[in-house]
Design a protein around this motif. Structure first.
Motif, PDB file in Angstrom:
ATOM      1  N   ILE A   1       6.695  -1.351 -11.582  1.00  0.00           N
ATOM      2  CA  ILE A   1       7.230  -2.683 -11.313  1.00  0.00           C
ATOM      3  C   ILE A   1       6.601  -3.247 -10.050  1.00  0.00           C
ATOM      4  O   ILE A   1       6.190  -2.505  -9.162  1.00  0.00           O
ATOM      5  N   GLU A   2       6.508  -4.557 -10.009  1.00  0.00           N
ATOM      6  CA  GLU A   2       5.993  -5.266  -8.840  1.00  0.00           C
ATOM      7  C   GLU A   2       7.188  -5.539  -7.929  1.00  0.00           C
ATOM      8  O   GLU A   2       7.958  -6.458  -8.179  1.00  0.00           O
ATOM      9  N   PHE A   3       7.344  -4.717  -6.904  1.00  0.00           N
ATOM     10  CA  PHE A   3       8.494  -4.851  -6.026  1.00  0.00           C
ATOM     11  C   PHE A   3       8.061  -5.148  -4.597  1.00  0.00           C
ATOM     12  O   PHE A   3       8.751  -5.832  -3.875  1.00  0.00           O
ATOM     13  N   SER A   4       6.928  -4.601  -4.231  1.00  0.00           N
ATOM     14  CA  SER A   4       6.409  -4.781  -2.885  1.00  0.00           C
ATOM     15  C   SER A   4       4.892  -4.848  -2.974  1.00  0.00           C
ATOM     16  O   SER A   4       4.281  -4.173  -3.806  1.00  0.00           O
ATOM     17  N   VAL A   5       4.282  -5.637  -2.115  1.00  0.00           N
ATOM     18  CA  VAL A   5       2.827  -5.770  -2.136  1.00  0.00           C
ATOM     19  C   VAL A   5       2.156  -4.482  -1.671  1.00  0.00           C
ATOM     20  O   VAL A   5       1.137  -4.074  -2.216  1.00  0.00           O
ATOM     21  N   GLN A   6       2.744  -3.801  -0.704  1.00  0.00           N
ATOM     22  CA  GLN A   6       2.109  -2.644  -0.092  1.00  0.00           C
ATOM     23  C   GLN A   6       2.309  -1.347  -0.888  1.00  0.00           C
ATOM     24  O   GLN A   6       1.418  -0.518  -0.933  1.00  0.00           O
ATOM     25  N   ASP A   7       3.474  -1.167  -1.463  1.00  0.00           N
ATOM     26  CA  ASP A   7       3.808   0.109  -2.086  1.00  0.00           C
ATOM     27  C   ASP A   7       3.922  -0.028  -3.596  1.00  0.00           C
ATOM     28  O   ASP A   7       4.097  -1.117  -4.127  1.00  0.00           O
TER      29      ASP A   7
END
Length: 172
Positions: free
Chosen positions: A27-33
């Protein structure tokens, strides 16, 4: 690649918790992780939905549980728009969590797994809205364990019907 990630998740996170991992999607939850939404079953046959953060320390892969819910607490899965190809969906617990899957196909894979485990373990009236039910329900003619073939089968079926109809003589 995903089978390697699943194997690693099972070994490092789910087996120590005495759970069987049935499905996971990125899932796309955070740009970094990187984050994964996982569906697992405990030894007590409780279905869990778990959000896992994936990160690296040096060469070692690490996984951390960031959120955990019981399927029993899930009231609804809202696919947002059934007639468009989008990866967005909402999980309705006491609070609504808006998520973005890596792809529309993975969103459907998640909903299919939750639906299947709900029928197997809870048998509660779980609302799955704004999804094409043809691809969600196992009792449909198009259901298959090989999800990549579903669309191809459907296209071939329609193409065959068109060919048959075009060969039929028209009454005068």
């Amino acid at each position: 690649m995903s089978s390697l990630v699943k194997e690693d998740l099972e070994k490092k996170l789910f087996k120590p918790l005495s759970q069987n991992l049935y499905e996971f999607i990125e899932i796309e939850f955070s740009v970094q992780d990187r984050y994964y939404l996982c569906v697992s079953v405990t030894k007590n046959e409780e279905v869990k939905i778990i959000m896992v953060k994936h990160y690296r320390i040096g060469l070692d892969e690490k996984y951390e549980v960031t959120k955990k819910w019981s399927l029993n607490d899930l009231q609804m899965i809202d696919g947002k728009e059934a007639d468009t190809d989008n990866p967005f969906f909402d999980l309705h617990f006491k609070k609504v969590y808006s998520l973005e899957a890596y792809s529309c196909a993975s969103k459907y894979a998640f909903a299919r797994t939750v639906n299947k485990l709900n029928h197997a373990y809870l048998k509660k009236d779980l609302q799955i809205v704004n999804f094409d039910s043809t691809y969600i329900n196992d009792d449909s003619i198009w259901s298959s364990n090989n999800k990549d073939c579903l669309v191809l089968m459907r296209i071939c079926f329609y193409a065959f019907n068109l060919v048959c109809l075009s060969l039929c003589p028209l009454p005068l």
